[in-house]
Scaffold this active site. Structure first.
Site, PDB file in Angstrom:
ATOM      1  CB  SER A 137       4.922   5.155   4.413  1.00  0.00           C
ATOM      2  OG  SER A 137       5.282   6.200   5.299  1.00  0.00           O
TER       3      SER A 137
ATOM      4  CG  ASN B  33      -1.771   1.257   1.334  1.00  0.00           C
ATOM      5  OD1 ASN B  33      -2.362   1.669   0.320  1.00  0.00           O
ATOM      6  ND2 ASN B  33      -1.868   1.860   2.515  1.00  0.00           N
TER       7      ASN B  33
ATOM      8  CG  HIS C 113      -0.736   5.779   4.831  1.00  0.00           C
ATOM      9  ND1 HIS C 113      -2.109   5.760   4.897  1.00  0.00           N
ATOM     10  CD2 HIS C 113      -0.323   6.602   5.828  1.00  0.00           C
ATOM     11  CE1 HIS C 113      -2.507   6.533   5.893  1.00  0.00           C
ATOM     12  NE2 HIS C 113      -1.443   7.050   6.473  1.00  0.00           N
TER      13      HIS C 113
ATOM     14  CG  ASP D  98      -2.823   3.037   6.895  1.00  0.00           C
ATOM     15  OD1 ASP D  98      -2.729   2.495   5.787  1.00  0.00           O
ATOM     16  OD2 ASP D  98      -3.679   3.897   7.164  1.00  0.00           O
TER      17      ASP D  98
HETATM   18  N1  NHR Z   1      -6.538  -3.105   4.883  1.00  0.00           N
HETATM   19  C1  NHR Z   1      -5.736  -3.667   5.784  1.00  0.00           C
HETATM   20  N2  NHR Z   1      -6.141  -4.806   6.351  1.00  0.00           N
HETATM   21  N3  NHR Z   1      -4.542  -3.152   6.144  1.00  0.00           N
HETATM   22  C2  NHR Z   1      -4.132  -2.002   5.600  1.00  0.00           C
HETATM   23  O1  NHR Z   1      -2.960  -1.515   5.954  1.00  0.00           O
HETATM   24  C3  NHR Z   1      -4.940  -1.331   4.635  1.00  0.00           C
HETATM   25  C4  NHR Z   1      -6.161  -1.934   4.298  1.00  0.00           C
HETATM   26  C5  NHR Z   1      -7.012  -1.328   3.376  1.00  0.00           C
HETATM   27  C6  NHR Z   1      -6.675  -0.106   2.814  1.00  0.00           C
HETATM   28  C7  NHR Z   1      -5.192   1.885   2.644  1.00  0.00           C
HETATM   29  C8  NHR Z   1      -5.363   2.893   3.803  1.00  0.00           C
HETATM   30  C9  NHR Z   1      -4.547   4.152   3.572  1.00  0.00           C
HETATM   31  O2  NHR Z   1      -3.494   4.121   2.937  1.00  0.00           O
HETATM   32  C10 NHR Z   1      -5.478   0.512   3.172  1.00  0.00           C
HETATM   33  C11 NHR Z   1      -4.601  -0.109   4.073  1.00  0.00           C
HETATM   34  C12 NHR Z   1      -9.148   3.117   3.910  1.00  0.00           C
HETATM   35  C13 NHR Z   1      -9.374   3.519   5.221  1.00  0.00           C
HETATM   36  C14 NHR Z   1     -10.784   3.677   5.742  1.00  0.00           C
HETATM   37  O3  NHR Z   1     -10.980   4.108   6.863  1.00  0.00           O
HETATM   38  C15 NHR Z   1      -8.273   3.724   6.042  1.00  0.00           C
HETATM   39  C16 NHR Z   1      -7.001   3.532   5.563  1.00  0.00           C
HETATM   40  C17 NHR Z   1      -6.774   3.127   4.235  1.00  0.00           C
HETATM   41  C18 NHR Z   1      -7.861   2.930   3.437  1.00  0.00           C
HETATM   42  N4  NHR Z   1     -11.830   3.312   4.960  1.00  0.00           N
HETATM   43  C19 NHR Z   1     -13.236   3.347   5.316  1.00  0.00           C
HETATM   44  C20 NHR Z   1     -13.783   1.918   5.522  1.00  0.00           C
HETATM   45  O4  NHR Z   1     -14.722   1.794   6.315  1.00  0.00           O
HETATM   46  C21 NHR Z   1     -14.076   3.957   4.231  1.00  0.00           C
HETATM   47  C22 NHR Z   1     -13.692   5.359   3.940  1.00  0.00           C
HETATM   48  C23 NHR Z   1     -14.293   5.865   2.653  1.00  0.00           C
HETATM   49  O5  NHR Z   1     -14.888   5.081   1.877  1.00  0.00           O
HETATM   50  O6  NHR Z   1     -14.125   7.072   2.391  1.00  0.00           O
HETATM   51  O7  NHR Z   1     -13.313   0.965   4.873  1.00  0.00           O
HETATM   52  O8  NHR Z   1      -4.916   5.238   4.097  1.00  0.00           O
HETATM   53  C1  GAR Z   2      -2.828   9.041  -2.714  1.00  0.00           C
HETATM   54  O1  GAR Z   2      -2.322  10.177  -2.053  1.00  0.00           O
HETATM   55  C2  GAR Z   2      -2.726   7.827  -1.806  1.00  0.00           C
HETATM   56  O2  GAR Z   2      -1.568   7.808  -1.024  1.00  0.00           O
HETATM   57  C3  GAR Z   2      -3.936   8.043  -0.950  1.00  0.00           C
HETATM   58  O3  GAR Z   2      -4.928   8.530  -1.802  1.00  0.00           O
HETATM   59  C4  GAR Z   2      -4.323   9.166  -2.931  1.00  0.00           C
HETATM   60  C5  GAR Z   2      -4.770   8.453  -4.161  1.00  0.00           C
HETATM   61  O4  GAR Z   2      -4.366   9.139  -5.293  1.00  0.00           O
HETATM   62  N1  GAR Z   2      -4.376   6.823  -0.330  1.00  0.00           N
HETATM   63  C6  GAR Z   2      -5.171   6.804   0.702  1.00  0.00           C
HETATM   64  O5  GAR Z   2      -5.503   7.818   1.299  1.00  0.00           O
HETATM   65  C7  GAR Z   2      -5.653   5.440   1.099  1.00  0.00           C
HETATM   66  N2  GAR Z   2      -6.599   5.570   2.140  1.00  0.00           N
HETATM   67  P1  GAR Z   2      -4.424   8.446  -6.721  1.00  0.00           P
HETATM   68  O6  GAR Z   2      -5.793   7.779  -6.861  1.00  0.00           O
HETATM   69  O7  GAR Z   2      -4.276   9.597  -7.664  1.00  0.00           O
HETATM   70  O8  GAR Z   2      -3.309   7.474  -6.801  1.00  0.00           O
END
Ligand code: NHR
Ligand code: GAR
Length: 227
Positions: free
Chosen positions: A138, A109, A111, A147
């Protein structure tokens, strides 16, 4: 791995997807993006995939009765492409343990923060509110802990006076487009592994995340040769 098969999961605009597709097409990543799957039907990332001639699929969570059933279908669709690497690129759904376990060591991922600071969402706003002098991005292995998987590579940017969320996000995104293809390249080259709960590069554990700013000369040379 000579022709690493990469599946990219997206929810949004897909600029990181574009960086990965370009890096694979240009030979920087020794492999190709074989499919792009979005959980959001109208995501612009899907259009980017189609323009590159890459199959673009949608698995919309609203079509499924529960998170577990959605994830089972998403996993089935991912595995159908026999990926060596699964890259989350702006993928916005939290993934459960069955999904993460099935792809352990193969899923990365990107982040938008200097982990372990600012896990979760709205990282740019939170960095500004916290008065951070430095922010960044990262690349980490995906584990069950959101994350929280082992961090491989980071890049830092300054937080400048007068920054708003958009300006800071754009500065971070430029760095994302460098570090994500580089980490995927290492994974495709077979140089990067997750062993137990740590990241290993070239047969040695990473005691701390690598920093773009401090990479060895050979990595900079490879970056400079990109087309
Ligand atoms: N899943 C796991 N198990 N572990 C990780 O490290 C993950 C993952 C899924 C996605 C990306 C992450 C980021 O880079 C990611 C890492 C979504 C949310 C979230 O709260 C948080 C972090 C990330 C992605 N999502 C809500 C949910 O209920 C929905 C939010 C929305 O739809 O706007 O899934 O930041
Ligand atoms: C990027 O900044 C990525 O790191 C972040 O969303 C943007 C996506 O941009 N990811 C998250 O916040 C995951 N929760 P992109 O669609 O243009 O690649």
């Amino acid at each position: 791995m000579s022709a690493c098969r990469i599946v990219v999961l997206v929810s949004g605009g897909g600029t990181n997807l574009q960086a990965l597709m370009d890096a694979a097409a240009g030979g920087f990543i020794p492999g190709r993006v074989v499919a792009v799957i979005s959980n959001v039907p109208g995501a612009y990332a899907l259009e980017r995939a189609r323009r590159a001639g890459i199959p673009a699929e949608v698995v919309d969570q609203r079509d499924f009765p529960s998170r577990a059933v959605f994830e089972a279908e998403l996993l089935r669709r991912v595995e159908a492409h026999h990926p060596d690497v699964v890259a989350l690129a702006g993928f916005m759904r939290i993934l459960g343990s069955a999904f993460v376990t099935a792809l352990r060591g193969r899923m990365l991922n990107i982040h938008p923060s200097l982990l372990p600071r600012f896990r979760g969402l709205h990282t740019h706003r939170r960095a500004i509110e916290a008065g951070a002098a430095e922010h960044g991005a990262s690349v980490h292995f995906v584990t069950e802990e959101l994350d929280g998987g082992p961090v491989i590579l980071q890049a830092a940017v300054p937080v400048l006076p007068g920054d708003d969320e958009r300006r800071l996000a754009a500065r971070v995104l430029d760095k994302e487009h460098i570090i994500y293809p580089l980490a995927v390249r290492w994974l495709c080259q077979g140089r990067l592994e997750m062993i137990e709960d740590g990241a290993w590069l070239d047969g040695a554990p990473l005691e701390r995340p690598l920093r773009l700013e401090r990479l060895p000369e050979a990595e900079w040379a490879a970056l400079a040769r990109r087309r």
